[in-house]
Design a protein around this motif. Structure first.
Motif, PDB file in Angstrom:
ATOM      1  N   PRO A 562      35.009  42.567  44.739  1.00 10.74           N
ATOM      2  CA  PRO A 562      34.739  40.929  45.381  1.00 10.74           C
ATOM      3  C   PRO A 562      35.751  40.289  45.056  1.00 10.74           C
ATOM      4  O   PRO A 562      36.805  40.673  44.521  1.00 10.74           O
ATOM      5  N   VAL A 563      35.841  39.063  46.117  1.00  4.61           N
ATOM      6  CA  VAL A 563      36.838  38.209  46.212  1.00  4.61           C
ATOM      7  C   VAL A 563      37.240  37.377  45.086  1.00  4.61           C
ATOM      8  O   VAL A 563      36.157  36.672  44.641  1.00  4.61           O
ATOM      9  N   GLY A 567      38.656  31.297  40.123  1.00  4.57           N
ATOM     10  CA  GLY A 567      38.863  31.567  38.609  1.00  4.57           C
ATOM     11  C   GLY A 567      37.451  31.783  37.937  1.00  4.57           C
ATOM     12  O   GLY A 567      37.535  31.754  36.728  1.00  4.57           O
ATOM     13  N   SER A 568      36.420  32.098  38.728  1.00  3.91           N
ATOM     14  CA  SER A 568      35.249  32.463  38.267  1.00  3.91           C
ATOM     15  C   SER A 568      34.891  34.096  38.492  1.00  3.91           C
ATOM     16  O   SER A 568      35.389  34.563  38.925  1.00  3.91           O
ATOM     17  N   LEU A 569      34.072  34.294  37.259  1.00  2.00           N
ATOM     18  CA  LEU A 569      33.532  35.766  37.306  1.00  2.00           C
ATOM     19  C   LEU A 569      32.739  36.062  38.473  1.00  2.00           C
ATOM     20  O   LEU A 569      32.089  35.156  39.003  1.00  2.00           O
ATOM     21  N   VAL A 570      32.690  37.096  38.831  1.00  2.00           N
ATOM     22  CA  VAL A 570      31.932  37.557  39.946  1.00  2.00           C
ATOM     23  C   VAL A 570      30.341  37.776  39.343  1.00  2.00           C
ATOM     24  O   VAL A 570      30.249  38.133  38.399  1.00  2.00           O
ATOM     25  N   ALA A 571      29.174  37.234  39.994  1.00  2.00           N
ATOM     26  CA  ALA A 571      28.051  37.184  39.781  1.00  2.00           C
ATOM     27  C   ALA A 571      27.320  37.935  40.619  1.00  2.00           C
ATOM     28  O   ALA A 571      27.408  37.492  41.880  1.00  2.00           O
ATOM     29  N   GLU A 572      26.400  38.791  40.185  1.00  2.00           N
ATOM     30  CA  GLU A 572      25.347  39.640  41.191  1.00  2.00           C
ATOM     31  C   GLU A 572      23.930  39.327  40.592  1.00  2.00           C
ATOM     32  O   GLU A 572      23.885  39.450  39.321  1.00  2.00           O
ATOM     33  N   LYS A 586      29.404  46.382  45.398  1.00  2.00           N
ATOM     34  CA  LYS A 586      30.605  47.375  45.660  1.00  2.00           C
ATOM     35  C   LYS A 586      31.898  46.767  45.368  1.00  2.00           C
ATOM     36  O   LYS A 586      32.191  45.947  45.833  1.00  2.00           O
ATOM     37  N   VAL A 587      32.754  47.720  44.452  1.00  2.42           N
ATOM     38  CA  VAL A 587      33.905  47.105  44.458  1.00  2.42           C
ATOM     39  C   VAL A 587      34.956  47.899  45.442  1.00  2.42           C
ATOM     40  O   VAL A 587      35.027  49.150  45.697  1.00  2.42           O
ATOM     41  N   VAL A 588      35.875  47.138  46.089  1.00  6.31           N
ATOM     42  CA  VAL A 588      36.597  47.562  47.268  1.00  6.31           C
ATOM     43  C   VAL A 588      38.000  47.384  47.120  1.00  6.31           C
ATOM     44  O   VAL A 588      38.330  46.144  46.864  1.00  6.31           O
ATOM     45  N   GLY A 620      33.295  53.316  44.333  1.00  3.05           N
ATOM     46  CA  GLY A 620      33.341  51.765  43.778  1.00  3.05           C
ATOM     47  C   GLY A 620      31.860  51.376  43.827  1.00  3.05           C
ATOM     48  O   GLY A 620      31.708  49.986  43.461  1.00  3.05           O
ATOM     49  N   GLU A 621      30.837  51.884  44.147  1.00  2.00           N
ATOM     50  CA  GLU A 621      29.514  51.395  44.183  1.00  2.00           C
ATOM     51  C   GLU A 621      28.976  51.405  42.752  1.00  2.00           C
ATOM     52  O   GLU A 621      28.967  52.313  41.983  1.00  2.00           O
TER      53      GLU A 621
END
Length: 788
Positions: A562-563, A567-572, A586-588, A620-621
């Motif tokens: 995730p981009v 300055g925020s955490l990635v939310a899913e 997925k982490v790329v 990375g999934e």
């Protein structure tokens, strides 16, 4: 004498010039001078007679060479003249041999030339005839018949020719006259012949004078007295059975060898008929070489014969009776030659060093070989070892030359030890040898040659400038300065001048890196190195060098998705109805390194509930591993670490100080050794105490046993186990994180390893952290609105 000396001073010059077969000039000059010339007298102008320039004599280092190293003549290089060096006595030099001559050679160098010079020594009348004895005594019977002969001692004159002995005279001539008989060797037999009967009663003693005269000018003479005692009645003289005896003997015959036995008969009886023998030779060496038994007439050898000094001898033997009557005979001794002389090798001129580019046929050394034996025993041939680039050539009967026979190569052989062997043709053959050392000087005929046709070397990126990469080497087969190799970097470019990348040491060929390389910018480049020798003109060769840059793990992985923004955490979002294996996200990530340094792996480092999610190691999934339940927390925080498969570059170790660790290890070792010593000491002490107690108790029990006292056993109180039950935990877990300002995009590098951790924490505020442990990098993003 003065007139004769002036007459002989007039010299005659004979010059015969011929061309030497080895391109050396060969000439022969003959001079004629009288003996006894004063020191410094002119013999002849050798430069003029040979047609040489005086400067050539000096430049060619002209010198006189004689076979016996005796120099009577010296060379004046400034005048080009031959002068008398020492007084020349013809009689001492040649004896009775005629003609008498000095033979020597004049040698020159650069180029090598030599000339043969002969100086004939003419006799002057400087010796008078002489007798060995001052007087001879005869005892002659008055009954001696008319015509009786009495042999007189011969006179000796060291001069030759007309200056030698010419005539004898005897005075007075009342009773005797003189008779001369020519011998085969040209000498004269002198006999005194009775011409008038002696009468002892009239004259008991006669005194005569024998005079020997030479033919010189002025005329010289010598005298001897002949004393005659007249005896009675011995009227028969001894008579030899032979007038001439001939004997042949080898020169190696030992002393004591019997040559012959002479015999004379006297018809008288008694003492008048007893014959005695004697050798009458005077000035020659016959009395030294031979002896005769005066009673038996046996002639034997007493000296050492040498054919090279004398080939024949004449022994004059006289037979005498007691009455003074005599007769004489002659023994001719012929000496035969044996091969008892080794050839003598004399170096007339030689060269110690020769260039390897010398042409075949170049003269190296000239020899003069002498063998005083005769016939086949004196014939000499010379040769050298086979398989050598040299050849022996015969220039004349006694002269040999060593010349080059083929091309020379100093790189194949820088020095030759040439053994020249000269053998005569005698049986058995005798030989002599001499070894010459010839150095081959170098010319620059070999270019440097690299050990390889091309070079390929590797260097790890991020190297230190000035680092030695590898070494190129070239060898030159030449010698000294011609083999001194220098290395030069060829002027070429790989986008930029190659000299900005590498440098080469001119002396050693070591290639150094001028800069620090970056594999991501340049992966390889090549250039040329020239090796040049120090000859004149110099020779060189080139070689291609290829440098390959090796990758280092100097770049950490970069997360592309995730981009990280704001300055925020990635939310899913994950629905509660999600099945097992539901793809959350997925982490790329990418890594700009290459090879295994760019192989990435993904790991779940932290999670609120590890039993709910998993991360694919390679892709990375992030997926669910079970169904979401109502009991699960609404917000789930996941931390994903991204690692490459490499190692941090060695350069990071430069920032680590190991001194403290080493001191800690040394102290730890000391404490461990100390603890082991203390424990061992306590163990041994306890063991000694226990054994002592046991022995003490055993001795006490023995005392009680032997006594009549009742035994009351003693039991010590039991002590409860007071060991502590509480222990500290063996493992302590600590987590250390360092954060950076989320507004900055840089990473803090630790001591080793590289890990990127993605932390998903919905409960945190909007911050982005990058956490670095010893081998991990952690960065976090949070979002308070969403969770999984």
């Amino acid at each position: 004498y003065i007139k004769q000396r002036k007459r002989h001073t007039q010299r005659q010059v004979l010059l015969f010039v011929s061309i030497f077969s080895l391109s050396s000039v060969f000439g022969q000059v003959t001079y004629s001078v009288p003996e006894e010339m004063t020191k410094g007298s002119l013999v002849g102008n050798i430069a003029q007679d040979l047609g040489l320039d005086v400067k050539r004599l000096k430049a060619g280092k002209a010198r006189i060479y004689t076979e016996d190293n005796t120099e009577y003549i010296e060379l004046d290089k400034d005048r080009g003249a031959l002068l008398v060096k020492e007084r020349i006595d013809r009689e001492a030099l040649c004896g009775q041999t005629t003609p008498c001559a000095l033979h020597f050679q004049i040698t020159l160098e650069e180029p090598i030339e030599f000339y043969i010079v002969t100086v004939e020594i003419n006799d002057i009348n400087d010796n008078a005839p002489s007798f060995k004895k001052d007087e001879m005594k005869f005892r002659i019977s008055e009954s001696a018949v008319i015509g009786a002969k009495f042999v007189l001692e011969r006179a000796m004159d060291l001069d030759v020719g007309v200056n030698g002995l010419q005539s004898y005279s005897l005075k007075p001539t009342d009773n005797f006259n003189l008779k001369l008989q020519n011998q085969q060797d040209g000498s004269k037999k002198v006999e005194m012949v009775l011409q008038k009967q002696l009468d002892r009663e009239t004259q008991e003693h006669l005194s005569l004078t024998l005079t020997a005269t030479d033919g010189g000018d002025p005329q010289l003479s010598g005298t001897m007295r002949v004393e005659i005692s007249v005896l009675d009645a011995n009227d028969n003289a001894p008579v030899f059975t032979q007038e001439l005896y001939k004997v042949t003997i080898v020169e190696t015959a030992p002393k004591g060898t019997i040559l012959n036995t002479v015999s004379a008969v006297d018809a008288d009886e008694g003492s008048s008929g007893k014959v005695s023998y004697s050798i009458t030779n005077t000035l020659d060496d016959v009395p030294v070489m031979f002896k005769i038994d005066e009673d038996s007439g046996v002639v034997s050898l007493t000296g050492n014969l040498d054919y090279e000094k004398s080939q024949h001898y004449e022994i004059h033997v006289q037979a005498s009776d007691d009455g003074g009557l005599t007769d004489s005979c002659k023994i001719i001794v012929e000496v035969t030659d044996t091969n008892d002389n080794y050839p003598s090798i004399n170096i007339m001129s030689k060269t110690n060093s020769i260039s390897e580019n010398s042409r075949p046929g170049t003269v190296v050394t000239i020899f003069n070989v002498q063998d005083p034996d005769s016939g086949e025993n004196g014939k000499v041939t010379c040769h050298i070892e086979e398989h050598m680039p040299f050849l022996m050539k015969t220039t004349s009967k006694k002269f040999f030359s060593l010349v080059t026979d083929s091309e020379l190569d100093r790189e194949a052989a820088s020095q030759y030890n040439i053994t020249v062997t000269c053998s005569d043709e005698g049986v058995p053959s005798l030989s002599s040898s001499v070894t010459l050392t010839l150095q081959i000087s170098d010319v620059n005929d070999n270019a440097p040659v690299f050990e390889r046709s091309s070079y390929e070397a590797y260097i790890v990126e991020n190297n230190t400038p000035g680092l030695s990469i590898f070494t190129v080497r070239a060898r030159d087969a030449d010698w000294n300065q011609n083999a001194r190799v220098s290395y030069i970097l060829e002027d070429s470019s790989v986008g930029v001048p190659v000299s900005s990348y590498v440098s080469v040491s001119a002396d050693s060929g070591v290639i150094h890196a001028v800069r620090s390389f970056d594999y991501e910018q340049i992966k390889d480049f090549q250039f040329r190195v020239k090796a040049q020798d120090g000859g004149s003109p110099p020779l060189s060769s080139n070689v291609t060098v290829k440098i390959l840059i090796q990758d280092q793990n100097d770049n950490p992985p970069q997360v592309l998705y995730p981009v990280q923004t704001g300055g925020s955490l990635v939310a899913e979002m994950v629905p509660r109805s999600a099945d097992v294996g539901y793809l959350v996200t997925k982490v790329v990530a990418v890594d700009v390194d290459s090879g295994q340094n760019a192989w990435l792996s993904y790991k779940l480092q932290k999670a609120t509930d590890r039993a709910l999610f998993e991360v694919g190691l390679q892709n990375g999934e992030i997926r669910t591993i079970r169904q979401v339940t109502d009991k699960d927390a609404v917000k789930q925080r996941l931390t994903v670490i991204v690692e490459d498969n490499g190692h941090f570059p060695e350069v990071l170790s430069e920032f680590t100080d190991f001194t403290q660790d080493k001191e800690y290890n040394d102290n730890l070792t000391f404490y461990l050794v100390l603890a082991l010593a203390v424990v061992s000491f306590l163990f041994i002490t306890c063991l000694v105490v226990i054994i002592s107690v046991k022995i003490y108790r055993w001795r006490q029990s023995r005392i009680l046993y032997h006594s009549n006292l009742p035994v009351i056993p003693y039991y010590p109180p039991r002590y409860s186990d007071t060991l502590g039950t509480g222990t500290l935990q063996h493992v302590y877990n600590y987590e250390v994180c360092r954060t950076t300002d989320s507004r900055k995009s840089d990473c803090k590098f630790g001591r080793a390893g590289s890990q990127n951790v993605l932390i998903m924490d919905p409960s945190s505020t909007g911050t982005m952290q990058r956490i670095q442990s010893e081998k991990t990098f952690i960065f976090s993003t949070t979002d308070s609105d969403t969770h999984d």
